[in-house]
Design a protein around this motif. Structure first.
Motif, short mmCIF file in Angstrom:
data_model
loop_
_atom_site.label_atom_id
_atom_site.label_comp_id
_atom_site.label_asym_id
_atom_site.label_seq_id
_atom_site.Cartn_x
_atom_site.Cartn_y
_atom_site.Cartn_z
N SER A 279 0.82 -1.20 0.00
CA SER A 279 0.00 0.00 0.00
C SER A 279 0.86 1.26 0.00
N THR A 280 0.48 2.18 -0.87
CA THR A 280 1.14 3.48 -0.93
C THR A 280 0.89 4.28 0.33
N ASP A 281 -0.30 4.09 0.89
CA ASP A 281 -0.71 4.89 2.04
C ASP A 281 0.23 4.71 3.22
N ARG A 282 0.73 3.49 3.40
CA ARG A 282 1.62 3.25 4.53
C ARG A 282 2.92 4.03 4.39
N VAL B 234 3.43 6.86 2.75
CA VAL B 234 3.16 8.27 2.98
C VAL B 234 2.96 8.53 4.47
N ASN C 296 3.96 6.86 -7.09
CA ASN C 296 2.77 7.55 -6.57
C ASN C 296 3.06 8.21 -5.22
N VAL D 263 5.01 11.54 -5.75
CA VAL D 263 4.15 12.67 -6.14
C VAL D 263 3.33 13.11 -4.94
N THR D 264 2.76 12.13 -4.23
CA THR D 264 1.88 12.45 -3.11
C THR D 264 2.63 13.20 -2.01
N HIS E 196 3.70 16.86 -2.96
CA HIS E 196 2.63 17.84 -2.98
C HIS E 196 1.92 17.96 -1.64
N THR E 197 1.84 16.85 -0.90
CA THR E 197 1.17 16.92 0.40
C THR E 197 1.97 17.79 1.36
N LEU F 243 7.78 15.56 -13.11
CA LEU F 243 7.26 15.76 -11.76
C LEU F 243 7.62 17.13 -11.23
N GLY G 192 6.26 -1.93 -13.23
CA GLY G 192 5.10 -1.06 -13.44
C GLY G 192 5.33 0.38 -13.08
#
Lengths: 551, 551
Positions: free
Chosen positions: A249-252, A254, A297, A300-301, A304-305, A481, A542
């Motif tokens: 998971s990307t969320d972890r 970030v 991802n 980028v997140t 910008h976050t 980016l 990917g």
């Protein structure tokens, strides 16, 4: 409608009043934040305004409206809270500055930054202290004791790092930005040391032991804070590289980056270190290692976050300061002696101007002595800009003033109110007037600032010649980016490029390059294999960037 | 080191104790959050555990450690705060759920969801109320009055929408997810109405007028909350489309989206509406319009930022509940009557089980009567899963219980403590036991759940045949964004696809498709030209997706 109103009214009574006040003020703040963003966007092309001044003006305007609605009783919905400021708003701003700072520029000017941040702040502190003692003794003897009891000078000696971010542009004037902002970060440690010194030592009887103790304290604070930030950054890089979060998971990824950054700041606060220094260096290390270990991802997140959080926190601060400027109780207390109030504010402003001039020009001269190449030297026009851009005192000063002068147990109501209203006056005046004039001043002093700075920063010509072919080869997705504002990573010059024949020749003439060269060797040999970083990330199927790097 | 320790010690004394306690607790919480994320990652493959149970267990463990360190005096560093929960933690979770929900699935089952959320919650409420009144009268007459004075039943009648997010997977079981989670969103409005009803009406003398008034209240709350959310979402879409923020900065777009979403929730709270419903519909509208109006970078950023914030908030909640479960003062009060405490908890759990069964099975039967195709019906195995997955009571129940039973002015200390400890017991038991068993149960009841659900959801076969060629044509960059967890947008079936001959045939047999068809026509003709959305965004040079859409 009358059908429902009965039950609605009951509900309103049911909820406690204090709960509802906080809901009202959150609504107001969020609405104003949205308004500031929209208006800031519309004024983007304007050459005078910037977002912080817009927010400040909107804040003052809202304060006036609330004052009129409440019939002159209250001008703010929330009382200025240092906790809110130091625990929630400041960390994202400083972290983002470290995350997006041009690392090469920063470390090349490291000695000059330390000179400004440590010695300069000390000079500024001494001049403001003496000046205030002298002028307050003239104005009113009852205010005189403030000099000894409250470290007002430590509040005004330090540059407000949040303000400098607003007026100087990293891309247009990289040298000046790194000098002035770097100074703002380093002088946080100086301020902490001076602040403690004023509290614990009798400064009228300074001897060599105490002076050494102060220097020792500064070095101790600077090193421990920096090491804590670096360790937190490296730990996040190691964890993300080893556990390879992106697989699930990307969320972890970030979340871990955000939480570790915040943790570094809070740990520094826990151990009474300089949180600003810690989180700044944590940002630098994270952008060098951790950021390259996460998925496309996540990159980028996070980029910008962090920028968005910092942006919102900055607007929030200026809005908050603006709304709190009309703290009517404080103004009422001092309204019987407007002359004293004005003269205190004017003296403070004048002292800030003089004290900054007193260290910027001599220290620039000293710094220029160590540089051989004329392009590396800070010329007179740049010195003026450095002096001017660091004049602003903003939310950091406000928060410190509130922290000092609204503490429980102080009976000197009038003196406290005087100090707070003076701080507010200085903050409003310096932010609006100096802030409005900085953009035109930079343009006037450096009409072709882009050309000039590229000449000044000796290296920026060399990597440019690398960037173009490298971009053509396959780094375009990375370059894409970074077409937005701010730059996360350095220009793509790797260790291999430094070792090229053309660079080797430069190495002999430039000592900073030698340090950089050995750092690169060390980084490639020991650090990157363990902590990741550009070119040392595992292959992710990917992900377009990874593919390009591997090709 | 002794050199510095003197000044360090002074500094420690200087800072007030309360400040430092909050710094300590923030440090502890952030460290534990990081630990939960890392452990959750390591247990990802485990078929029993999920992140919420891990966080709950770590929370309880930390509580035990603090209890031992403090010598049995205190088990928590922070007191459970409903404000923290309802103002900061809940909005991002519900917004993200709305933002990432499969809109088609949700609206196709809309009537069933409303049936479960409104009628089902009412049935559950009545059964739990009567059951508790009966059993408390048997156990202890002194607790009996609680039934009338405190709406305990409204707390336990509602499904915890945060918990259902944890156990059901949108991609594996889309129908069940949309039903159970949708019910959780809708029953928030029901709870608000019931809560007010218990406070304002004498429920023992229900007549037709009061019943109509309740129904009217529910419809009023539901419609106003939904409209507020939709308006906030459309406004954000309109502002971003008109002002075209991406031209200057990605950060502004991201900031506006976050702030507008939060504003919708806070406005709902301000007007005493259902904030959960509002922010959920705001999320749906934002993912349908606003998200398509922003730049490529903003899309990636918002998608992952919302997911990360929701993820961190969820872990935080479970950690918090776990740490607060050992609220030692409350347990001490009830420790003299362990029998009563256990029997109250057991009765509550039993009533929750029975009450949910009492509406899930009859209402599913009713819902099946309206469906013609056997594939659209909810079969018995699915009914069992719906019943089971909605049994958990979590942080929402905790927060409501604390809100009710720790208010100032209540003298019934023992009764209050009993209610809170019972709530904690039910929450811990249901989250851990029901939570642990749900994953295996879903696998056992629906061994090939992916095949089954694709058969059940009648439409999922049709759009799949569109997706593949469309992806091949040029949507691959969009598809790439969605290979992670969660899906922001619907599958790329546009209005044009619905009008194809193969779809026209289906249109005649499926009434829900007719509604969808006319909505599409309306959306394309009136909404999208004004508010943007897929295919109606301005051309942005350099953005890969925009280029693909235009080709």
């Amino acid at each position: 409608m009358g059908f429902f109103s009965g039950s609605m009214f009951e509900t309103m009574n049911m909820l406690s009043t204090s709960d509802h006040t906080s809901v009202v003020s959150i609504n107001l703040f969020v609405t104003l934040l949205c308004a500031c963003i929209v208006i800031g966007h519309l004024l983007e092309e304007n050459r005078w305004m910037n977002e912080s001044i817009t927010a400040l003006i909107i804040g003052v305007g809202t304060g006036v409206v609330i004052l009129l609605i409440s019939g002159g009783k209250s001008s703010h919905l929330m009382v200025f809270s240092e906790d809110l400021f130091f625990i929630y708003l400041l960390p994202p701003i400083i972290f983002n500055a470290g995350f997006q700072v041009k690392k090469k520029q920063f470390f090349r000017n490291f000695m000059t930054i330390m000179l400004f941040g440590a010695v300069g702040t000390l000079i500024s502190f001494i001049i403001i202290s003496l000046g205030m003692a002298f002028s307050l003794a003239l104005v009113s003897s009852s205010l005189f004791y403030f000099i000894y009891e409250y470290p007002l000078s430590t509040i005004f000696a330090a540059t407000d790092s949040v303000c400098t971010l607003q007026v100087l542009n990293q891309d247009e004037t990289p040298l000046l930005y790194s000098l002035v902002f770097g100074e703002g970060v380093v002088n946080d440690a100086t301020s902490v040391v001076l602040f403690n010194a004023v509290q614990n030592f009798d400064l009228s009887h300074i001897n060599t032991t105490i002076a050494f103790q102060l220097v020792g304290n500064f070095i101790y604070l600077f090193i421990t804070s920096t090491v804590l930030g670096v360790v937190a950054g490296l730990l996040s890089a190691y964890i993300i590289k080893k556990l390879y979060f992106g697989r699930h998971s990307t969320d972890r990824e970030v979340a871990i980056m955000m939480l570790m950054a915040y943790l570094s700041y809070m740990l520094a606060e826990l151990f009474y270190l300089s949180g600003i220094l810690t989180v700044f260096f944590c940002g630098i290390v994270m952008s060098h290692y951790t950021w390259h270990n996460v998925t496309e991802n996540s990159r980028v997140t996070t980029k910008h976050t962090f920028a968005t959080l910092s942006f919102v926190a900055e607007i929030f601060i200026f809005l908050y300061v603006g709304m709190d400027a009309l703290d009517i109780e404080k103004w009422k207390v001092v309204s019987d002696s407007p002359k004293t109030s004005i003269s205190v504010s004017a003296t403070l402003l004048g002292l800030v101007l003089v004290a900054r001039a007193a260290f910027v020009f001599p220290l620039s001269f000293l710094s220029n002595l160590t540089k051989k190449s004329p392009y590396e030297k800070i010329d007179f026009k740049q010195q003026i800009t450095i002096w001017w851009a660091g004049l602003m005192r903003g939310a950091v000063s406000m928060a410190l003033a509130y922290n000092q002068f609204t503490r429980a147990g102080h009976t000197q109501e009038r003196g406290n109110a005087m100090m707070i209203t003076s701080t507010i006056t200085v903050v409003l005046f310096s932010t609006v007037v100096f802030g409005l004039l900085t953009k035109p001043l930079v343009r006037f002093l450096m009409p072709s600032s882009k050309q000039l700075t590229s000449m000044i920063s000796s290296e920026s010509l060399t990597p440019n010649s690398f960037i173009v072919p490298l971009l053509g080869e396959g780094q375009d997705s990375v370059a894409e980016l970074f077409t937005g504002n701010g730059q996360v990573s350095e220009a793509p010059e790797g260790g291999r490029n430094v070792a090229r024949p053309s660079s080797l020749r430069m190495l002999l003439t430039k000592p900073t390059r030698t340090v950089h060269y050995y750092w690169r060797k060390f980084d490639d040999a020991f650090m990157r294999p363990v902590f990741g970083g550009r070119g040392f990330v595992p292959y992710v199927p990917g992900s377009p960037t990874e593919r390009n790097v591997d090709n």
